[in-house]
Design a protein around this motif. Structure first.
Motif, PDB file in Angstrom:
ATOM      1  N   LEU A  98       0.826  -1.214   0.000  1.00  0.00           N
ATOM      2  CA  LEU A  98       0.000   0.000   0.000  1.00  0.00           C
ATOM      3  C   LEU A  98       0.860   1.263   0.000  1.00  0.00           C
ATOM      4  N   GLU A  99       1.970   1.234   0.729  1.00  0.00           N
ATOM      5  CA  GLU A  99       2.864   2.391   0.732  1.00  0.00           C
ATOM      6  C   GLU A  99       3.467   2.622  -0.649  1.00  0.00           C
ATOM      7  N   ARG A 100       3.809   1.535  -1.360  1.00  0.00           N
ATOM      8  CA  ARG A 100       4.317   1.701  -2.729  1.00  0.00           C
ATOM      9  C   ARG A 100       3.251   2.320  -3.627  1.00  0.00           C
ATOM     10  N   GLN A 101       2.001   1.848  -3.461  1.00  0.00           N
ATOM     11  CA  GLN A 101       0.914   2.421  -4.257  1.00  0.00           C
ATOM     12  C   GLN A 101       0.701   3.882  -3.887  1.00  0.00           C
ATOM     13  N   LEU A 102       0.809   4.188  -2.604  1.00  0.00           N
ATOM     14  CA  LEU A 102       0.621   5.565  -2.151  1.00  0.00           C
ATOM     15  C   LEU A 102       1.719   6.476  -2.695  1.00  0.00           C
ATOM     16  N   ARG A 103       2.945   5.965  -2.712  1.00  0.00           N
ATOM     17  CA  ARG A 103       4.039   6.764  -3.275  1.00  0.00           C
ATOM     18  C   ARG A 103       3.828   7.004  -4.764  1.00  0.00           C
ATOM     19  N   ALA A 137       2.753  11.271  -7.134  1.00  0.00           N
ATOM     20  CA  ALA A 137       3.495  11.703  -8.314  1.00  0.00           C
ATOM     21  C   ALA A 137       2.521  11.988  -9.445  1.00  0.00           C
ATOM     22  N   SER A 138       1.532  11.152  -9.639  1.00  0.00           N
ATOM     23  CA  SER A 138       0.565  11.397 -10.705  1.00  0.00           C
ATOM     24  C   SER A 138      -0.358  12.553 -10.325  1.00  0.00           C
ATOM     25  N   ARG A 139      -0.685  12.692  -9.065  1.00  0.00           N
ATOM     26  CA  ARG A 139      -1.537  13.800  -8.626  1.00  0.00           C
ATOM     27  C   ARG A 139      -0.816  15.127  -8.765  1.00  0.00           C
ATOM     28  N   GLU A 140       0.477  15.147  -8.470  1.00  0.00           N
ATOM     29  CA  GLU A 140       1.236  16.382  -8.583  1.00  0.00           C
ATOM     30  C   GLU A 140       1.266  16.864 -10.027  1.00  0.00           C
TER      31      GLU A 140
END
Length: 91
Positions: free
Chosen positions: A67-72, A76-79
């Protein structure tokens, strides 16, 4: 009564019965331990509990890492989307 006679009498009257009682109690204690079966010491019990907790936590830790990898990956895509929106609003 001389010193050696007193010492011999003391040994026979006190020390010998105490030694016999000690041997009887030790025998009964060992017999009771054998009847109860093998028991765990405090360290062994702590090690078993620690191992059980680690095994129980392992799937959770693996899931948290995923989940942390998905969150990371999401910020990046949101930015980039946020920067594009900000740039389009500023224009």
């Amino acid at each position: 009564m001389g010193f050696w006679e007193f010492l011999t009498t003391l040994a026979v009257a006190v020390v010998l019965p105490l030694a016999i009682v000690h041997l009887i109690l030790s025998y009964r204690r060992e017999k009771l331990k054998l009847r109860q079966g093998p028991s765990l010491g405090a360290r062994e019990l702590q090690q078993l509990v620690r191992q059980a907790v680690e095994e129980a936590q392992q799937p959770l830790l693996t899931r948290i890492e995923a989940l942390e990898r998905q969150l990371r990956a999401l910020p990046a895509s949101r930015e980039t989307v946020t920067l594009e929106k900000t740039a389009s609003h500023d224009s």
